[in-house]
Motif scaffolding. Structure first.
Motif, PDB file in Angstrom:
ATOM      1  N   CYS A  12       0.842  -1.198   0.000  1.00  0.00           N
ATOM      2  CA  CYS A  12       0.000   0.000   0.000  1.00  0.00           C
ATOM      3  C   CYS A  12       0.877   1.248   0.000  1.00  0.00           C
ATOM      4  CB  CYS A  12      -0.949   0.007   1.197  1.00  0.00           C
ATOM      5  SG  CYS A  12      -2.049   1.448   1.215  1.00  0.00           S
ATOM      6  N   MET A  13       0.995   1.874  -1.163  1.00  0.00           N
ATOM      7  CA  MET A  13       1.819   3.064  -1.285  1.00  0.00           C
ATOM      8  C   MET A  13       1.152   4.283  -0.647  1.00  0.00           C
ATOM      9  SD  MET A  13       4.547   1.942  -2.725  1.00  0.00           S
ATOM     10  CE  MET A  13       4.256   0.420  -1.797  1.00  0.00           C
ATOM     11  N   TYR A  14      -0.178   4.300  -0.589  1.00  0.00           N
ATOM     12  CA  TYR A  14      -0.880   5.422   0.032  1.00  0.00           C
ATOM     13  C   TYR A  14      -0.562   5.499   1.519  1.00  0.00           C
ATOM     14  CZ  TYR A  14      -4.696   8.481   1.579  1.00  0.00           C
ATOM     15  OH  TYR A  14      -5.433   9.500   2.135  1.00  0.00           O
ATOM     16  N   CYS A  15      -0.722   4.404   2.236  1.00  0.00           N
ATOM     17  CA  CYS A  15      -0.414   4.398   3.675  1.00  0.00           C
ATOM     18  C   CYS A  15       1.074   4.624   3.922  1.00  0.00           C
ATOM     19  CB  CYS A  15      -0.880   3.090   4.310  1.00  0.00           C
ATOM     20  SG  CYS A  15      -2.675   2.955   4.491  1.00  0.00           S
ATOM     21  N   SER A  16       1.912   4.108   3.026  1.00  0.00           N
ATOM     22  CA  SER A  16       3.348   4.363   3.145  1.00  0.00           C
ATOM     23  C   SER A  16       3.623   5.857   3.063  1.00  0.00           C
ATOM     24  CB  SER A  16       4.110   3.634   2.032  1.00  0.00           C
ATOM     25  OG  SER A  16       3.923   2.236   2.099  1.00  0.00           O
ATOM     26  N   THR A  17       2.931   6.529   2.145  1.00  0.00           N
ATOM     27  CA  THR A  17       3.076   7.964   1.962  1.00  0.00           C
ATOM     28  C   THR A  17       2.716   8.729   3.239  1.00  0.00           C
ATOM     29  OG1 THR A  17       2.560   7.754  -0.393  1.00  0.00           O
ATOM     30  CG2 THR A  17       2.288   9.934   0.582  1.00  0.00           C
ATOM     31  N   HIS A  18       1.585   8.358   3.826  1.00  0.00           N
ATOM     32  CA  HIS A  18       1.124   9.034   5.036  1.00  0.00           C
ATOM     33  C   HIS A  18       2.077   8.805   6.203  1.00  0.00           C
ATOM     34  CE1 HIS A  18      -3.221  10.476   4.593  1.00  0.00           C
ATOM     35  NE2 HIS A  18      -2.680  10.441   3.394  1.00  0.00           N
ATOM     36  N   ASN A  19       2.543   7.579   6.377  1.00  0.00           N
ATOM     37  CA  ASN A  19       3.436   7.288   7.490  1.00  0.00           C
ATOM     38  C   ASN A  19       4.784   7.982   7.331  1.00  0.00           C
ATOM     39  OD1 ASN A  19       2.400   5.158   9.583  1.00  0.00           O
ATOM     40  ND2 ASN A  19       1.556   4.539   7.616  1.00  0.00           N
ATOM     41  N   ALA A  20       5.288   8.055   6.118  1.00  0.00           N
ATOM     42  CA  ALA A  20       6.550   8.767   5.878  1.00  0.00           C
ATOM     43  C   ALA A  20       6.405  10.231   6.243  1.00  0.00           C
ATOM     44  CB  ALA A  20       6.967   8.620   4.418  1.00  0.00           C
ATOM     45  N   ASN A  21       5.320  10.855   5.786  1.00  0.00           N
ATOM     46  CA  ASN A  21       5.103  12.276   6.066  1.00  0.00           C
ATOM     47  C   ASN A  21       4.883  12.528   7.554  1.00  0.00           C
ATOM     48  OD1 ASN A  21       4.486  15.070   4.965  1.00  0.00           O
ATOM     49  ND2 ASN A  21       2.610  14.637   6.090  1.00  0.00           N
ATOM     50  N   ALA A  22       4.120  11.636   8.214  1.00  0.00           N
ATOM     51  CA  ALA A  22       3.877  11.791   9.648  1.00  0.00           C
ATOM     52  C   ALA A  22       5.176  11.650  10.441  1.00  0.00           C
ATOM     53  CB  ALA A  22       2.845  10.770  10.122  1.00  0.00           C
ATOM     54  N   ALA A  23       6.038  10.718  10.025  1.00  0.00           N
ATOM     55  CA  ALA A  23       7.334  10.570  10.686  1.00  0.00           C
ATOM     56  C   ALA A  23       8.138  11.865  10.570  1.00  0.00           C
ATOM     57  CB  ALA A  23       8.111   9.406  10.079  1.00  0.00           C
ATOM     58  N   ASN A  24       8.098  12.467   9.389  1.00  0.00           N
ATOM     59  CA  ASN A  24       8.782  13.746   9.184  1.00  0.00           C
ATOM     60  C   ASN A  24       8.213  14.824  10.093  1.00  0.00           C
ATOM     61  OD1 ASN A  24      10.400  15.763   7.561  1.00  0.00           O
ATOM     62  ND2 ASN A  24       8.333  16.466   7.085  1.00  0.00           N
ATOM     63  N   ASP A  25       6.890  14.889  10.189  1.00  0.00           N
ATOM     64  CA  ASP A  25       6.249  15.883  11.049  1.00  0.00           C
ATOM     65  C   ASP A  25       6.651  15.713  12.507  1.00  0.00           C
ATOM     66  OD1 ASP A  25       4.958  17.016   8.894  1.00  0.00           O
ATOM     67  OD2 ASP A  25       3.046  16.009   9.258  1.00  0.00           O
ATOM     68  N   LEU A  26       6.970  14.472  12.886  1.00  0.00           N
ATOM     69  CA  LEU A  26       7.351  14.180  14.262  1.00  0.00           C
ATOM     70  C   LEU A  26       8.855  14.316  14.502  1.00  0.00           C
ATOM     71  CD1 LEU A  26       5.000  11.120  14.757  1.00  0.00           C
ATOM     72  CD2 LEU A  26       4.850  13.278  16.018  1.00  0.00           C
ATOM     73  N   GLY A  27       9.564  14.780  13.483  1.00  0.00           N
ATOM     74  CA  GLY A  27      10.981  15.064  13.658  1.00  0.00           C
ATOM     75  C   GLY A  27      11.945  13.977  13.265  1.00  0.00           C
ATOM     76  N   VAL A  28      11.459  12.910  12.625  1.00  0.00           N
ATOM     77  CA  VAL A  28      12.369  11.859  12.157  1.00  0.00           C
ATOM     78  C   VAL A  28      13.148  12.397  10.959  1.00  0.00           C
ATOM     79  CG1 VAL A  28      12.558   9.513  11.257  1.00  0.00           C
ATOM     80  CG2 VAL A  28      10.779  10.074  12.932  1.00  0.00           C
ATOM     81  N   PRO A  29      14.486  12.333  10.970  1.00  0.00           N
ATOM     82  CA  PRO A  29      15.280  12.877   9.865  1.00  0.00           C
ATOM     83  C   PRO A  29      14.954  12.177   8.540  1.00  0.00           C
ATOM     84  CG  PRO A  29      16.670  12.372  11.765  1.00  0.00           C
ATOM     85  CD  PRO A  29      15.323  11.778  12.049  1.00  0.00           C
ATOM     86  N   PRO A  30      14.957  12.910   7.425  1.00  0.00           N
ATOM     87  CA  PRO A  30      14.648  12.309   6.122  1.00  0.00           C
ATOM     88  C   PRO A  30      15.509  11.101   5.782  1.00  0.00           C
ATOM     89  CG  PRO A  30      14.728  14.694   5.943  1.00  0.00           C
ATOM     90  CD  PRO A  30      15.204  14.353   7.325  1.00  0.00           C
ATOM     91  N   GLU A  31      16.785  11.150   6.159  1.00  0.00           N
ATOM     92  CA  GLU A  31      17.667  10.028   5.839  1.00  0.00           C
ATOM     93  C   GLU A  31      17.261   8.757   6.591  1.00  0.00           C
ATOM     94  OE1 GLU A  31      19.981  12.697   8.826  1.00  0.00           O
ATOM     95  OE2 GLU A  31      18.595  12.930   7.136  1.00  0.00           O
ATOM     96  N   LYS A  32      16.665   8.923   7.755  1.00  0.00           N
ATOM     97  CA  LYS A  32      16.194   7.759   8.509  1.00  0.00           C
ATOM     98  C   LYS A  32      14.916   7.204   7.895  1.00  0.00           C
ATOM     99  CE  LYS A  32      15.866   6.198  13.299  1.00  0.00           C
ATOM    100  NZ  LYS A  32      16.064   6.611  14.705  1.00  0.00           N
ATOM    101  N   VAL A  33      14.031   8.095   7.479  1.00  0.00           N
ATOM    102  CA  VAL A  33      12.805   7.660   6.802  1.00  0.00           C
ATOM    103  C   VAL A  33      13.162   6.890   5.534  1.00  0.00           C
ATOM    104  CG1 VAL A  33      10.684   8.433   5.666  1.00  0.00           C
ATOM    105  CG2 VAL A  33      11.471   9.587   7.752  1.00  0.00           C
ATOM    106  N   ALA A  34      14.082   7.424   4.759  1.00  0.00           N
ATOM    107  CA  ALA A  34      14.468   6.809   3.487  1.00  0.00           C
ATOM    108  C   ALA A  34      15.173   5.469   3.671  1.00  0.00           C
ATOM    109  CB  ALA A  34      15.361   7.761   2.699  1.00  0.00           C
ATOM    110  N   ALA A  35      15.823   5.278   4.819  1.00  0.00           N
ATOM    111  CA  ALA A  35      16.620   4.074   5.056  1.00  0.00           C
ATOM    112  C   ALA A  35      15.838   2.970   5.766  1.00  0.00           C
ATOM    113  CB  ALA A  35      17.857   4.431   5.883  1.00  0.00           C
TER     114      ALA A  35
END
Length: 203
Positions: free
Chosen positions: A84-107
């Motif tokens: 599910c790419m839609y839920c993946s999209t939301h969770n990635a963005n929410a992680a960013n909003d919560l301060g998770v660094p982009p490199e950690k989200v991507a990895a």
């Protein structure tokens, strides 16, 4: 698994004003995510069920003992494993909003070997990855691994948080719900193309 489909959505979301009985739910979603997702506007054809489902989700994530940032990374990986790419999209963005660094989200797909992740995070992400597989890939050894870092209530929280994607992954992927501009833009910028593509969820 990435797959090609025609551009969605196959069922259009309602307008917010069409369901005034869900206004409190919509406000809760804005506080939680910053916007009202197209998922809930589509589910709004069944308002009582939509309210109950969102109340359930917020009861988990809003009172998390594990921590919302880790739950969002778990949700990204779990939804990705379910396709599910839609839920993946939301969770990635929410992680960013919560301060998770982009490199950690991507990895996140390299959580077992990437040095940015702790052993505690690896245990949780391993469980999350396996929960949303069909059939479930969770084994006794995964619970033993969790026990070194989480108590049983925290492990249950992760299981429940990931299991709710059984509804959202299937609903969003089946309808090809259109991803909203902000999470879509973040995911296109951050997530590796070999693990994530907007596909039928693109605007």
């Amino acid at each position: 698994m990435l797959h090609k489909r025609t551009l969605g959505p196959y069922l259009q979301p309602l307008k917010r004003e069409d369901t005034p009985e869900l206004e409190e739910t919509y406000e809760n979603l804005i506080q939680f995510l910053g916007f009202v997702p197209n998922t809930e506007l589509t589910m709004a054809r069944m308002p009582r069920s939509t309210k109950a489902l969102i109340d359930f989700v917020i009861s988990i994530y809003g009172n998390s003992e594990v921590g919302q940032p880790l739950l969002m990374l778990c949700g990204l990986l779990a939804s990705s494993s379910a396709g599910c790419m839609y839920c993946s999209t939301h969770n990635a963005n929410a992680a960013n909003d919560l301060g998770v660094p982009p490199e950690k989200v991507a990895a996140v797909w390299e959580f077992e070997t990437h040095p940015i992740f702790s052993e505690r995070e690896r245990a949780a992400l391993n469980l999350a990855l396996k929960v949303c597989q069909t059939p479930s890939g969770v084994e006794e050894a995964d619970f033993e691994r969790m026990a070194a870092h989480f108590n049983e209530a925290e492990t249950t929280e992760i299981l429940m948080a990931m299991s709710h994607f059984g509804i959202f992954n299937r609903f969003n992927d089946s309808i090809a719900v259109a991803a909203e501009p902000i999470p879509l833009a973040y995911s296109k910028k951050t997530l590796p193309a070999d693990h994530w593509q907007a596909g039928a969820h693109d605007l």
